[in-house]
Design a protein around this motif. Structure first.
Motif, PDB file in Angstrom:
ATOM      1  N   GLN A 129     144.329 -20.890 -41.664  1.00  0.00           N
ATOM      2  CA  GLN A 129     143.261 -20.901 -42.657  1.00  0.00           C
ATOM      3  C   GLN A 129     142.250 -19.782 -42.401  1.00  0.00           C
ATOM      4  O   GLN A 129     141.998 -19.415 -41.257  1.00  0.00           O
ATOM      5  CB  GLN A 129     142.529 -22.250 -42.591  1.00  0.00           C
ATOM      6  N   LEU A 130     141.685 -19.269 -43.472  1.00  0.00           N
ATOM      7  CA  LEU A 130     140.559 -18.348 -43.372  1.00  0.00           C
ATOM      8  C   LEU A 130     139.308 -19.214 -43.276  1.00  0.00           C
ATOM      9  O   LEU A 130     138.990 -19.966 -44.203  1.00  0.00           O
ATOM     10  CB  LEU A 130     140.514 -17.435 -44.599  1.00  0.00           C
ATOM     11  N   HIS A 131     138.598 -19.114 -42.138  1.00  0.00           N
ATOM     12  CA  HIS A 131     137.544 -20.073 -41.813  1.00  0.00           C
ATOM     13  C   HIS A 131     136.401 -20.069 -42.830  1.00  0.00           C
ATOM     14  O   HIS A 131     135.776 -21.099 -43.089  1.00  0.00           O
ATOM     15  CB  HIS A 131     137.007 -19.780 -40.414  1.00  0.00           C
ATOM     16  N   TRP A 132     136.095 -18.905 -43.364  1.00  0.00           N
ATOM     17  CA  TRP A 132     135.124 -18.816 -44.459  1.00  0.00           C
ATOM     18  C   TRP A 132     135.396 -17.523 -45.218  1.00  0.00           C
ATOM     19  O   TRP A 132     135.995 -16.591 -44.684  1.00  0.00           O
ATOM     20  CB  TRP A 132     133.682 -18.873 -43.953  1.00  0.00           C
ATOM     21  N   PRO A 133     134.970 -17.450 -46.476  1.00  0.00           N
ATOM     22  CA  PRO A 133     135.236 -16.251 -47.270  1.00  0.00           C
ATOM     23  C   PRO A 133     134.520 -15.031 -46.714  1.00  0.00           C
ATOM     24  O   PRO A 133     133.426 -15.136 -46.146  1.00  0.00           O
ATOM     25  CB  PRO A 133     134.697 -16.610 -48.661  1.00  0.00           C
ATOM     26  N   GLU A 134     135.145 -13.881 -46.898  1.00  0.00           N
ATOM     27  CA  GLU A 134     134.465 -12.642 -46.524  1.00  0.00           C
ATOM     28  C   GLU A 134     133.366 -12.301 -47.518  1.00  0.00           C
ATOM     29  O   GLU A 134     132.301 -11.810 -47.142  1.00  0.00           O
ATOM     30  CB  GLU A 134     135.465 -11.486 -46.458  1.00  0.00           C
ATOM     31  N   ARG A 135     133.635 -12.578 -48.785  1.00  0.00           N
ATOM     32  CA  ARG A 135     132.690 -12.179 -49.836  1.00  0.00           C
ATOM     33  C   ARG A 135     131.407 -13.007 -49.738  1.00  0.00           C
ATOM     34  O   ARG A 135     131.330 -14.018 -49.043  1.00  0.00           O
ATOM     35  CB  ARG A 135     133.334 -12.366 -51.210  1.00  0.00           C
TER      36      ARG A 135
END
Length: 352
Positions: A129-135
């Motif tokens: 999973q991506l832990h939080w969005p980059e944007r």
């Protein structure tokens, strides 16, 4: 224990997932292994961790959790465990995580998973999973989208790594056998829909799950996201079902009770908002009026929501862990659910 398929992944996961973010700070390795053994014995096959853990994140503890899970996992039949981990995205003040990753680009995602695989002592991660969005997006207690954050100090548009590029890197990891399914975390409806749209347009992997906060005092998932989950067959991994202990009743009984709220002052701003204590007190009173513990009420509510694929629980003591797992057997009556809805409409989402 009951099991379900996680989105379109083909992975069969227990409806209760063991979270590990206290391992390496509040819990020793021996305690961590005891919890993992007990959870597996109760039918839990889903374990969630992250490269950033334990939390609160600190340079001196970074990666300890995965390392502890790895020494346990090495002794298990690997195919019996569904393992989730997460890659940290850009965030100020976390320079110890891969030098302070500036982006969720190919180099950083690859560096993240290679580190996790080594610490976890495994060849693959089931749900990466991506832990939080980059944007720019509100998260971790923020609740308002701020367009001004789209600009840098010089007033120039900030450039984010495209969702397509992120998916292309994740696709490589799946093709190489290092990842079985992908997920997002702390994501918003627009982001999830973009990941799904772009995956369909370019033949890239579909997101199987979203790991977001969901509990009695944070029901934001019901505003827009639940429909997306249903229509797109994406599973919700609900975290913080006890709202950092606020819904256990312990801080109502004793505001100075030992726990993350009193141990790590200033952490978890989501639960510092003015409506949290009154709402927690109301749900505590409601549970006890119906002969339930506050833990039973709060966990059963999340466990059995139709759009929750699995609920991530965590504990610092074995007694807490047993209580949390036992709460799976609690079923709320329709009348009690109606009383919960009344409280919800009276004091809606005090901890967004």
């Amino acid at each position: 224990m009951e099991y379900t398929q996680l989105g379109n992944s083909g992975l069969t996961v227990s409806k209760v997932c063991l979270g590990t973010m206290t391992y390496g700070d509040q819990n020793t390795e021996a305690e961590a292994h005891a919890q993992l053994d007990y959870a597996m014995a109760q039918g839990i096959n889903f374990i969630d961790t992250a490269e950033m853990y334990p939390v609160p994140p600190k340079a001196e503890t970074y990666t300890r959790t995965e390392t502890m899970v790895g020494t346990w996992l090495k002794k298990q039949p690997r195919d019996r465990v569904i393992l989730g981990s997460k890659a940290a995205g850009p965030r100020r003040g976390m320079d110890w995580i891969r030098g302070g990753p500036p982006a969720l680009d190919r180099a950083n995602i690859r560096a993240a998973i290679e580190g996790s695989l080594k610490r976890l002592q495994t060849d693959y991660i089931d749900v990466y999973q991506l832990h939080w969005p980059e944007r720019n997006v509100p998260m971790f207690g923020q609740y308002q989208f701020d367009p001004a954050q789209e600009l840098d100090a010089g007033g120039r548009q900030v450039q984010w790594v495209s969702i397509r590029n992120q998916l292309e890197t994740l696709a490589e990891l799946i093709q190489e056998g290092k990842v079985r399914a992908i997920g997002l975390s702390n994501e918003q409806p627009w982001g999830l829909m973009e990941f799904l749209r772009i995956a369909g347009e370019y033949g890239l992997p579909r997101v199987a799950s979203v790991q977001n906060c969901y509990n009695l005092i944070n029901r934001g998932m019901e505003f827009g996201m639940s429909e997306v989950l249903y229509r797109e067959n994406v599973g919700l991994l609900a975290y913080s079902p006890l709202a950092f202990g606020h819904l256990s009743g312990k801080y109502i009984d004793d505001p100075e009770a030992k726990g993350r709220v009193t141990m790590f002052l200033g952490y978890a701003q989501r639960y510092k908002k003015p409506g949290v204590v009154p709402a927690s007190a109301a749900y505590t009173q409601l549970a006890r009026a119906h002969g339930l513990t506050p833990v039973q009420l709060a966990l059963s509510f999340v466990y059995h929501r139709w759009f929750v694929s699995s609920t991530i629980i965590g504990a610092t003591t074995m007694a807490q862990l047993k209580q949390n797992i036992d709460a799976w057997q609690t079923r709320l009556t329709p009348e009690l659910v109606q009383e919960i809805e009344h409280l919800h409409l009276t004091m809606m989402n005090p901890a967004p």
